[in-house]
Structure formats: structure tokens, C-alpha cells
Design an enzyme around this catalytic site. Structure first.
Site, short mmCIF file in Angstrom:
data_model
loop_
_atom_site.label_atom_id
_atom_site.label_comp_id
_atom_site.label_asym_id
_atom_site.label_seq_id
_atom_site.Cartn_x
_atom_site.Cartn_y
_atom_site.Cartn_z
N ARG A 90 4.33 -4.33 -2.72
CA ARG A 90 3.05 -3.78 -3.15
C ARG A 90 3.03 -3.78 -4.67
O ARG A 90 3.95 -3.29 -5.31
CB ARG A 90 2.88 -2.36 -2.63
CG ARG A 90 1.63 -1.67 -3.16
CD ARG A 90 1.82 -0.17 -3.26
NE ARG A 90 0.66 0.49 -3.82
CZ ARG A 90 0.69 1.71 -4.32
NH1 ARG A 90 1.81 2.39 -4.36
NH2 ARG A 90 -0.41 2.26 -4.82
N HIS A 179 -5.07 1.46 -4.87
CA HIS A 179 -4.79 1.91 -3.49
C HIS A 179 -5.55 1.06 -2.48
O HIS A 179 -5.85 1.49 -1.37
CB HIS A 179 -5.16 3.39 -3.29
CG HIS A 179 -4.32 4.35 -4.06
ND1 HIS A 179 -4.84 5.50 -4.63
CD2 HIS A 179 -3.00 4.34 -4.37
CE1 HIS A 179 -3.88 6.17 -5.25
NE2 HIS A 179 -2.75 5.47 -5.11
N ARG A 237 -1.31 12.93 -13.48
CA ARG A 237 -2.38 12.26 -14.22
C ARG A 237 -3.64 13.12 -14.27
O ARG A 237 -4.01 13.75 -13.28
CB ARG A 237 -2.69 10.91 -13.56
CG ARG A 237 -1.67 9.84 -13.86
CD ARG A 237 -1.84 8.63 -12.96
NE ARG A 237 -1.08 8.76 -11.74
CZ ARG A 237 -1.11 7.89 -10.74
NH1 ARG A 237 -1.88 6.81 -10.82
NH2 ARG A 237 -0.37 8.09 -9.66
N GLU A 329 -2.89 13.36 4.92
CA GLU A 329 -2.45 13.39 6.31
C GLU A 329 -1.79 14.70 6.70
O GLU A 329 -1.87 15.13 7.85
CB GLU A 329 -1.47 12.24 6.58
CG GLU A 329 -2.08 10.86 6.46
CD GLU A 329 -1.03 9.76 6.45
OE1 GLU A 329 0.04 9.98 7.07
OE2 GLU A 329 -1.26 8.71 5.84
#
Length: 394
Positions: A90, A179, A237, A329
Site C-alpha cells: 500500500r 485511504h 494531525r 469498526e
């Protein structure tokens, strides 16, 4: 074909070894809290489960630990590294160079390095993962899957900044979005569940956080922009901030640009507000009455609710919101906080359903909610493996 997936986040490494195209997961695991004394390592197979807490100071140390676990004579799952045909990585920022899954070459690595200035918490970690993987899995194809690819469909009125045109045409300054692998995966799952082309807002909440407006399967807007530093409040951030603050810090307070950059990326967000970057710690402290933690959670939820409103307008309607990633989640508290006082938008959350923990897609709205509220576990590793397999097969 055995494909190892390496997903190096800003403070974590997720990994899976999969057999494609059967989607069989041979092993999976995660290292989180990288850089802290209490890094947690997990390694799971069909017959074994290993977990350990120890300091993991850097991504390089973490990736070497993953390789050791894969090759362990007793609990490992491969005898030699040559069994792995490909390693899928990724990569957060592909800039204007990469809009598709790409086999990694020296030139590709140079471009990823060049883009590190735009994704300083991510692209350097990805390069470490690529370089370590090239050493350990020398016979495997190294493949990059870019977070920015899913957001290539964002229309120009949404991706262009109101700055002089040459900055876009000559220097490619625009909204890229991030993302994307996660937003793509969970939006497709949600569309399949709803069984229709839909207007969806996907909410990816982890150490890094972003939201995407998805219309009929395509990204039309997203909270992160030119770099993965703006938008929602994140672990370290700041997210959205008036650019004048930067000039004030430099001109009036005496900070250098590098110091301001470090503050906004590594010392702000939930860490700057509370002293903690991990939401589990912040929720725990809030329950104990820590006022800074209580306020930070309210601020976080407020910004997400405000964006739901904005994206409902951009979509001209809303069929579902989707919570995903580590916080989305697993934190019933944050989901409840976000969905409170959203009845104007037809969002009603069922408190009992919200408390259920599951690894499956689940609906947590009330029966009379006009908008579905879904929790969809993301599987970026599967999405990466599938894209790597399709590239190599074609």
C-alpha cells in the site's frame, strides 16, 4: 499464487499472506503503536496465534519481525522466501504519476520518495517496507497499490483549489484524496448490501481519518486533499486549519517552517488536545473525567457531523453512512457520539445494535431510520492482493 500484503500506516503495519485467486488467508497480523514502548504484535494462522507487547521503534524493525514470524521453524508458514510470488505494498501518495497499480522499479521508488514531502508520515514508511521486502523476498515481484487511485473520479470543481491556474497545470497542485483502497472496498460492500446504486458517505476512522462522498460507486469528494494532513482531526494531525495560523506561527511566534510542519503533523490532533494519540487511551481518560479528553472527543465528532452535512448536499441525498477502520469498526462510543442529533438527516442509531462487536458487515440504525448506518470492516489487504493478482495475470 502466494501474495504477501504489506500495509505500512503512519503508526502501524498490517500484513497478510494470501493465496490468489482463491482468497485463502494463510496468515495475518498487525503491529500497532510503532514508536511507543507498548507496541503490540499479532500473528495468526489457522492453527496458531501469537501475540507480544514490546518496543518497536521503527517500521524497519517491525517489518523484520514480520519476516522472522513468517519463516519461524515452528510457527511459520513458509520454508523459504521463494514461495512468495509477489509482495503488494500500500502506498499513500501517487501524485499525478500513478493512477493504477504498478510494478515497482527504481524509477517508481524515486517517485514515491519525491512524493514523501506531501505524505511525510506515510511514503517514507512505504519505502522502508519496499526496500526491506526487496532484500528478504528477492524473488518476488514488488507491486505498489496507490491510495490516491480511487479518487481520480473526483470532478474538477471538487479537486481544483482556488489558486492561480498554473499551480494545477504546471505543478499538479490539487486534491488527490487518500485511504482510497479502504473507501473503495467498503463502498463496494455497502452497495452490494443495499443492492442498488447508492449515495454513500464512507467514514474511515483510525490514527489517520478521512471521509468520502461516493455516488454510484465513484468518489466525488473527500476530506483529505493535496496531502493526507487536512480534513478531520486525527491522531497527531491537525486536519483543517486556517493557513494564516502557519504564517502567524512563523512571523510572530518565531517558529521555523520545519517546526510548524512537525507541530501540525506530529504534535497536533488528538495528541495535541489531550496528550494521547490513541483513541482507546483518550476514551478511557474521558470516562475517568479528563476534561481535555472529553472535549477532544466532542470536537472530533462535531467535525465529522459537519462533513456528513456537506457531503449530503454534494450527493443531493444520502442512502447510507459507513463506519470503518480501527476506530470506526470498534468504538461504539464514537459512533454514538457522531450519530447523536442527526435526525434531521434521517440518521437514527440503535444503541443496542451499536454495542455488538463483529467482524461482519452489520446495520446499526433503528428500524425507522431513513439512512442506513453500516459498520463495514475494511479489508485493504484483500483489495491490494486482488489488484496485484489482476495486474500480474494480465
Amino acid at each position: 499464487m502466494k501474495i504477501l500484503i504489506i500495509n505500512s500506516g503512519s503508526s502501524s503495519i498490517k500484513y497478510q499472506l494470501m493465496v490468489m485467486p482463491t482468497n485463502e488467508v494463510i496468515c495475518s497480523g498487525m503491529i500497532d503503536r510503532i514508536g511507543l514502548e507498548t507496541s503490540n504484535i499479532t500473528f495468526k494462522t489457522a492453527s496458531n496465534s501469537y501475540e507480544e507487547i514490546l518496543p518497536i521503534p521503527t517500521h524497519k524493525v517491525g517489518l523484520q519481525k514480520v519476516a522472522d514470524l513468517l519463516l519461524d521453524s515452528e510457527t511459520g508458514v513458509i520454508k523459504t522466501t521463494s514461495e512468495i510470488a509477489a509482495v503488494g505494498h500500500r502506498v499513500v501518495h501517487g501524485g499525478s504519476y500513478f493512477s493504477d497499480t504498478t510494478i515497482i522499479t527504481d524509477e517508481v521508488k524515486e517517485k514515491i520518495k519525491e512524493l514523501s514531502e506531501l505524505a511525510p508520515l506515510h511514503n517514507p514508511a512505504h519505502l522502508v517496507g519496499i526496500n526491506v521486502a526487496e532484500e528478504i523476498f528477492a524473488d518476488a515481484k514488488q507491486v505498489a497499490v496507490f491510495d490516491t487511485a480511487f479518487h481520480q473520479t473526483i470532478p474538477v470543481e471538487a479537486h481544483k483549489y482556488a489558486i492561480p491556474n498554473f499551480l494545477l497545470t504546471e505543478h499538479k497542485v490539487r486534491v488527490y484524496g487518500f485511504h482510497g483502497t479502504s473507501h473503495k472496498y467498503v463502498s463496494e460492500k455497502a452497495i452490494s448490501y443495499l443492492d442498488k446504486n447508492s449515495k454513500i458517505i464512507t467514514i474511515h476512522l483510525g490514527n489517520g481519518c478521512s471521509m468520502t462522498a461516493v455516488k454510484d460507486g465513484k468518489s466525488i469528494d473527500t476530506t483529505m486533499g493535496f496531502s493526507p494532513s487536512n480534513g478531520l482531526i486525527m491522531g497527531t494531525r491537525a486536519g483543517d486549519i486556517d493557513q494564516s495560523v502557519i504564517f502567524y506561527m512563523v512571523k510572530s511566534l518565531g517558529y521555523t517552517l520545519d517546526e510548524v510542519n512537525s507541530i501540525l503533523l506530529k504534535q497536533s490532533g488528538m495528541l495535541g488536545l489531550t496528550g494521547y494519540s490513541d483513541l482507546r487511551d483518550i476514551e478511557s481518560k474521558a470516562e475517568e473525567g479528563n476534561k481535555d479528553c472529553e472535549l477532544a472527543l466532542l470536537m472530533n465528532a462535531y467535525r465529522i457531523r459537519k462533513t456528513i452535512g456537506a457531503y449530503s448536499a454534494a450527493l443531493n441525498g444520502l442512502d447510507a453512512i459507513v463506519f470503518t477502520a480501527g476506530i470506526g469498526e470498534n468504538s461504539s462510543f464514537m459512533r454514538q457520539l457522531i450519530c447523536t442529533d442527526m435526525d434531521y438527516f434521517g440518521i437514527q442509531i440503535d444503541a443496542a445494535k451499536n454495542q455488538i462487536r463483529s467482524k461482519e458487515l452489520r446495520e446499526i440504525n433503528t428500524a425507522d431510520s431513513t439512512v442506513k448506518v453500516l459498520v463495514v470492516p475494511t479489508d485493504e489487504e484483500y483489495e491490494i492482493a486482488n489488484q496485484v493478482y489482476q495486474l500480474l495475470e494480465n
